[in-house]
Design a protein around this motif. Structure first.
Motif, PDB file in Angstrom:
ATOM      1  N   PRO A 132      12.120  18.124 -10.374  1.00 50.81           N
ATOM      2  CA  PRO A 132      11.686  16.712 -10.250  1.00 50.81           C
ATOM      3  C   PRO A 132      12.027  16.105  -8.891  1.00 50.81           C
ATOM      4  CG  PRO A 132      12.778  17.087 -12.357  1.00 50.81           C
ATOM      5  CD  PRO A 132      13.019  18.309 -11.531  1.00 50.81           C
ATOM      6  N   GLN A 133      13.222  16.396  -8.366  1.00 53.68           N
ATOM      7  CA  GLN A 133      13.605  15.858  -7.059  1.00 53.68           C
ATOM      8  C   GLN A 133      12.732  16.443  -5.942  1.00 53.68           C
ATOM      9  OE1 GLN A 133      15.567  17.065  -9.388  1.00 53.68           O
ATOM     10  NE2 GLN A 133      17.473  15.890  -9.592  1.00 53.68           N
ATOM     11  N   THR A 134      12.353  17.711  -6.085  1.00 55.65           N
ATOM     12  CA  THR A 134      11.488  18.332  -5.086  1.00 55.65           C
ATOM     13  C   THR A 134      10.106  17.692  -5.087  1.00 55.65           C
ATOM     14  OG1 THR A 134      12.668  20.429  -5.346  1.00 55.65           O
ATOM     15  CG2 THR A 134      10.505  20.519  -4.305  1.00 55.65           C
ATOM     16  N   MET A 135       9.578  17.399  -6.264  1.00 58.08           N
ATOM     17  CA  MET A 135       8.267  16.758  -6.339  1.00 58.08           C
ATOM     18  C   MET A 135       8.317  15.330  -5.784  1.00 58.08           C
ATOM     19  SD  MET A 135       6.120  18.991  -7.418  1.00 58.08           S
ATOM     20  CE  MET A 135       7.092  20.060  -6.316  1.00 58.08           C
ATOM     21  N   THR A 136       9.429  14.629  -6.001  1.00 56.33           N
ATOM     22  CA  THR A 136       9.571  13.301  -5.404  1.00 56.33           C
ATOM     23  C   THR A 136       9.618  13.398  -3.883  1.00 56.33           C
ATOM     24  OG1 THR A 136      10.758  12.454  -7.338  1.00 56.33           O
ATOM     25  CG2 THR A 136      11.060  11.262  -5.263  1.00 56.33           C
ATOM     26  N   THR A 137      10.354  14.383  -3.368  1.00 56.68           N
ATOM     27  CA  THR A 137      10.391  14.599  -1.919  1.00 56.68           C
ATOM     28  C   THR A 137       9.015  14.947  -1.377  1.00 56.68           C
ATOM     29  OG1 THR A 137      12.693  15.358  -2.044  1.00 56.68           O
ATOM     30  CG2 THR A 137      11.443  15.968  -0.086  1.00 56.68           C
ATOM     31  N   LEU A 138       8.272  15.780  -2.105  1.00 58.32           N
ATOM     32  CA  LEU A 138       6.917  16.138  -1.682  1.00 58.32           C
ATOM     33  C   LEU A 138       6.018  14.910  -1.639  1.00 58.32           C
ATOM     34  CD1 LEU A 138       4.867  18.362  -0.990  1.00 58.32           C
ATOM     35  CD2 LEU A 138       4.468  18.635  -3.445  1.00 58.32           C
ATOM     36  N   ALA A 139       6.132  14.042  -2.638  1.00 60.99           N
ATOM     37  CA  ALA A 139       5.340  12.804  -2.637  1.00 60.99           C
ATOM     38  C   ALA A 139       5.701  11.927  -1.443  1.00 60.99           C
ATOM     39  CB  ALA A 139       5.568  12.042  -3.941  1.00 60.99           C
ATOM     40  N   MET A 140       6.977  11.839  -1.113  1.00 60.92           N
ATOM     41  CA  MET A 140       7.412  11.044   0.035  1.00 60.92           C
ATOM     42  C   MET A 140       6.869  11.611   1.335  1.00 60.92           C
ATOM     43  SD  MET A 140      11.369  10.402  -1.142  1.00 60.92           S
ATOM     44  CE  MET A 140      11.829   9.544   0.371  1.00 60.92           C
ATOM     45  N   ILE A 141       6.891  12.938   1.464  1.00 60.17           N
ATOM     46  CA  ILE A 141       6.404  13.566   2.695  1.00 60.17           C
ATOM     47  C   ILE A 141       4.901  13.349   2.852  1.00 60.17           C
ATOM     48  CG2 ILE A 141       6.056  15.781   3.840  1.00 60.17           C
ATOM     49  CD1 ILE A 141       8.666  16.701   2.484  1.00 60.17           C
ATOM     50  N   PRO A 195       0.816  -1.228   0.000  1.00 57.57           N
ATOM     51  CA  PRO A 195       0.000   0.000   0.000  1.00 57.57           C
ATOM     52  C   PRO A 195       0.840   1.264   0.000  1.00 57.57           C
ATOM     53  CG  PRO A 195      -0.120  -1.130   2.121  1.00 57.57           C
ATOM     54  CD  PRO A 195       0.535  -2.066   1.175  1.00 57.57           C
ATOM     55  N   ILE A 196       1.981   1.237   0.688  1.00 61.91           N
ATOM     56  CA  ILE A 196       2.855   2.411   0.704  1.00 61.91           C
ATOM     57  C   ILE A 196       3.414   2.672  -0.682  1.00 61.91           C
ATOM     58  CG2 ILE A 196       5.029   3.318   1.617  1.00 61.91           C
ATOM     59  CD1 ILE A 196       4.412   1.849   4.218  1.00 61.91           C
ATOM     60  N   THR A 197       3.840   1.599  -1.359  1.00 66.02           N
ATOM     61  CA  THR A 197       4.390   1.748  -2.707  1.00 66.02           C
ATOM     62  C   THR A 197       3.348   2.282  -3.672  1.00 66.02           C
ATOM     63  OG1 THR A 197       5.918  -0.092  -2.294  1.00 66.02           O
ATOM     64  CG2 THR A 197       5.535   0.520  -4.584  1.00 66.02           C
ATOM     65  N   VAL A 198       2.112   1.797  -3.555  1.00 64.41           N
ATOM     66  CA  VAL A 198       1.039   2.251  -4.454  1.00 64.41           C
ATOM     67  C   VAL A 198       0.780   3.745  -4.268  1.00 64.41           C
ATOM     68  CG1 VAL A 198      -1.415   2.040  -4.961  1.00 64.41           C
ATOM     69  CG2 VAL A 198      -0.035  -0.017  -4.640  1.00 64.41           C
ATOM     70  N   VAL A 199       0.635   4.176  -3.010  1.00 68.09           N
ATOM     71  CA  VAL A 199       0.366   5.596  -2.746  1.00 68.09           C
ATOM     72  C   VAL A 199       1.550   6.458  -3.168  1.00 68.09           C
ATOM     73  CG1 VAL A 199      -0.095   7.290  -0.933  1.00 68.09           C
ATOM     74  CG2 VAL A 199      -1.222   5.063  -0.859  1.00 68.09           C
ATOM     75  N   LEU A 200       2.753   6.022  -2.830  1.00 66.58           N
ATOM     76  CA  LEU A 200       3.943   6.799  -3.154  1.00 66.58           C
ATOM     77  C   LEU A 200       4.137   6.947  -4.658  1.00 66.58           C
ATOM     78  CD1 LEU A 200       6.572   8.221  -2.356  1.00 66.58           C
ATOM     79  CD2 LEU A 200       7.655   5.969  -2.231  1.00 66.58           C
ATOM     80  N   ASN A 201       4.031   5.842  -5.385  1.00 66.58           N
ATOM     81  CA  ASN A 201       4.212   5.914  -6.839  1.00 66.58           C
ATOM     82  C   ASN A 201       3.133   6.764  -7.497  1.00 66.58           C
ATOM     83  OD1 ASN A 201       6.470   4.293  -6.682  1.00 66.58           O
ATOM     84  ND2 ASN A 201       5.382   2.402  -7.172  1.00 66.58           N
ATOM     85  N   GLY A 202       1.897   6.647  -6.999  1.00 66.26           N
ATOM     86  CA  GLY A 202       0.813   7.458  -7.556  1.00 66.26           C
ATOM     87  C   GLY A 202       1.057   8.946  -7.357  1.00 66.26           C
ATOM     88  N   LEU A 203       1.454   9.335  -6.138  1.00 67.82           N
ATOM     89  CA  LEU A 203       1.714  10.741  -5.870  1.00 67.82           C
ATOM     90  C   LEU A 203       2.937  11.245  -6.635  1.00 67.82           C
ATOM     91  CD1 LEU A 203       1.030  10.917  -2.027  1.00 67.82           C
ATOM     92  CD2 LEU A 203      -0.337  11.947  -3.841  1.00 67.82           C
ATOM     93  N   ASP A 204       3.970  10.415  -6.684  1.00 68.04           N
ATOM     94  CA  ASP A 204       5.191  10.811  -7.392  1.00 68.04           C
ATOM     95  C   ASP A 204       4.902  11.043  -8.875  1.00 68.04           C
ATOM     96  OD1 ASP A 204       7.843  11.406  -7.845  1.00 68.04           O
ATOM     97  OD2 ASP A 204       8.479   9.314  -7.948  1.00 68.04           O
ATOM     98  N   ASN A 205       4.179  10.117  -9.482  1.00 62.48           N
ATOM     99  CA  ASN A 205       3.832  10.279 -10.903  1.00 62.48           C
ATOM    100  C   ASN A 205       2.936  11.495 -11.124  1.00 62.48           C
ATOM    101  OD1 ASN A 205       5.284   7.952 -11.567  1.00 62.48           O
ATOM    102  ND2 ASN A 205       3.499   6.615 -11.312  1.00 62.48           N
TER     103      ASN A 205
END
Length: 310
Positions: free
Chosen positions: A92-101, A38-48
């Protein structure tokens, strides 16, 4: 000088290694790996999503949110800060960090708020949870990485799990505190008019404790932001990877650029979440409106109930 160590040496590190490597990892690693899904699904969805949305639209959305909840100054800072991040090539790195947060804070809220509510409603539960939170908050953040890698492997999802564990205590503590600090006369009034425990929780305790809960969410967010930088050591991406790469190569400019991006993102998220808590209408809930919310479940007003009682 005599010391207890002269009589007995306890091989504590060997016991921990035997427990983790000899029993926990062989028997439960598949279960832990499955828990990542579930964490991977949410993280990948937000990151994309964040990386797919154009920079100007994302910046405008955050600037409008900052204008509404944090004021004009933070809105201007958001525009300038996000534009600066894009111009130094770290969008792009900032958006990945935002998705992780966001992923970390989301799971912290899903876990922490119910645990905080249960702790507030049960002294026994709080006595059990409190020492666990003390341990979670005092163990150095780097210590989390070793068992996380052994149980979950490396990558962004294990980094999120480490972040959730590290950032979870504040929201539990402040949810518990907020629920416990609801005025006793309001609780007695709600009980006197026959509200159930669930009604009292939803329409009385949570609205009045919402400012404290939001303060806990804000602290959880800031801890998550600090931890996602450290989790770059186990394969997480984002701005943390930029900082760690700069440190490894003695690239002062790259590490500084990543650090500035983290600071800008931290200020924006901190001010917006603070504004959400401070300007929430639930902070000014009165006894009259609270009782009205309680009686709404019964299809009657406080005046009608008082009239019946009279």
């Amino acid at each position: 000088m005599f010391s207890p160590g002269d009589l007995l040496i306890i091989p504590f590190d060997d016991w921990v290694n035997d427990f983790v490597r000899g029993w926990l990892v062989p028997n439960f690693r598949p279960l832990f790996r499955a828990a990542q899904v579930p964490i991977t699904v949410v993280l990948n969805g937000l990151d994309n999503f964040f990386n797919a949305v154009p920079m100007l639209i994302t910046t405008a959305a955050f600037a409008l949110a900052a204008w509404k909840w944090a004021g004009r100054g933070i809105a201007i800072f958001t525009l300038l800060g996000f534009a600066f991040i894009d111009m130094i090539g770290l969008w792009p790195q900032t958006m990945t960090t935002l998705a992780m947060i966001i992923t970390s804070v989301l799971f912290c809220a899903v876990i922490g708020i119910p645990v905080g509510i249960l702790s507030a409603r049960s002294n026994l539960m709080w006595k059990i949870v409190r020492p666990v939170l003390d341990i979670m908050q005092t163990i150095p953040s780097f210590v989390y990485l070793v068992p996380i890698v052994m149980l979950f492997g490396v990558g962004m999802a294990p980094g999120i799990i480490a972040t959730i564990i590290f950032a979870l205590p504040p929201i539990i503590r402040l949810t518990n505190l907020g629920i416990r600090n609801v005025r006793g006369d309001l609780i007695e009034a709600a009980q006197a008019f026959g509200s159930t425990g669930w009604q009292m929780l939803i329409d009385l305790q949570i609205p009045l404790a919402l400012r404290t809960i939001m303060a806990g969410l804000n602290q959880t967010l800031m801890l998550a932001l600090s931890m996602v930088v450290i989790t770059a050591l186990i394969g997480a991406g984002g701005l943390g990877l930029v900082v760690n790469t700069g440190l490894g190569r003695l690239d002062v400019g790259g590490a500084t650029a990543g650090g500035i991006g983290i600071v800008i993102l931290a200020i924006v998220l901190d001010r917006i979440t603070q504004g959400l808590g401070e300007k929430n209408p639930a902070n000014t809930v009165s006894l009259r409106s609270t009782l009205f919310n309680i009686f709404r479940f019964k299809g009657s007003s406080p005046a009608a109930e008082v009239k019946k009682a009279a």
